[in-house]
Design a protein around this motif. Structure first.
Motif, mmCIF file in Angstrom:
data_model
loop_
_atom_site.group_PDB
_atom_site.id
_atom_site.type_symbol
_atom_site.label_atom_id
_atom_site.label_comp_id
_atom_site.label_asym_id
_atom_site.label_seq_id
_atom_site.Cartn_x
_atom_site.Cartn_y
_atom_site.Cartn_z
ATOM 1 N N SER A 1 2.403 6.816 -6.890
ATOM 2 C CA SER A 1 1.565 7.875 -7.463
ATOM 3 C C SER A 1 2.131 9.257 -7.159
ATOM 4 O O SER A 1 2.097 10.144 -8.013
ATOM 5 N N ARG B 1 1.148 4.198 -2.903
ATOM 6 C CA ARG B 1 1.000 5.633 -2.623
ATOM 7 C C ARG B 1 2.223 6.405 -3.063
ATOM 8 O O ARG B 1 2.122 7.458 -3.686
ATOM 9 N N ASN C 1 0.826 -1.209 0.000
ATOM 10 C CA ASN C 1 0.000 0.000 0.000
ATOM 11 C C ASN C 1 0.855 1.251 0.000
ATOM 12 O O ASN C 1 0.570 2.213 -0.714
ATOM 13 N N GLU C 2 1.900 1.250 0.822
ATOM 14 C CA GLU C 2 2.798 2.392 0.871
ATOM 15 C C GLU C 2 3.537 2.554 -0.458
ATOM 16 O O GLU C 2 3.717 3.667 -0.941
#
Length: 147
Positions: free
Chosen positions: A77, A74, A70-71
């Motif tokens: 992006s 993020r 998930n990190e």
């Protein structure tokens, strides 16, 4: 040795030596901020540049060593947005900026290059320290959460 490895993870000496050398080199960089200038205002400016370099290095270190998927998504992006801005606007203006600030009549301005070196050294030092700690300091009881 098992307790040592359970606290520091599989690469304890990488973590320990990275942090020791980080403290030593931080001291050298901080000392150089005062050594290359006699004017207190210029010393503060040197420290400000070192702090800016350190903050950029911190962000880059986190970007290159995400804790979870998930990190990583993020950061990816955010990295795409920053790289789009940098490749479009910043790169087009960089040449004129460097000529105007780092050279005078085709000769390099020494103090500007020294300050650039201080900022780049602090960026690289913090980036490597954050990367090393995030990538290798994985204690068995402190594994990062999957988010």
């Amino acid at each position: 040795m098992d307790r040592f490895l359970s606290f520091f993870g599989e690469h304890p000496f990488s973590v320990i030596f990275t942090n020791i050398f980080s403290v030593v080199f931080s001291g050298v960089i901080f000392w150089l901020c005062f050594e290359v200038s006699d004017d207190p205002t210029q010393e503060i400016f040197n420290i400000l540049l070192v702090i800016i370099g350190a903050l950029i290095g911190w962000a880059l270190g986190m970007f290159f060593a995400p804790y979870s998927e998930n990190e990583a998504a993020r950061f990816s992006s955010i990295g795409q947005a920053v790289s789009a801005f940098a490749s479009g606007y910043v790169i087009s203006k960089l040449d004129r900026f460097l000529e105007a600030t780092m050279f005078q009549e085709s000769e390099p301005i020494t103090i500007v290059w020294v300050r650039f070196g201080l900022m780049f050294c602090s960026l690289l030092l913090v980036m490597l320290t954050v990367f090393s700690n995030r990538a290798y300091f994985r204690a068995n009881n402190n594994k990062p959460s999957p988010d």
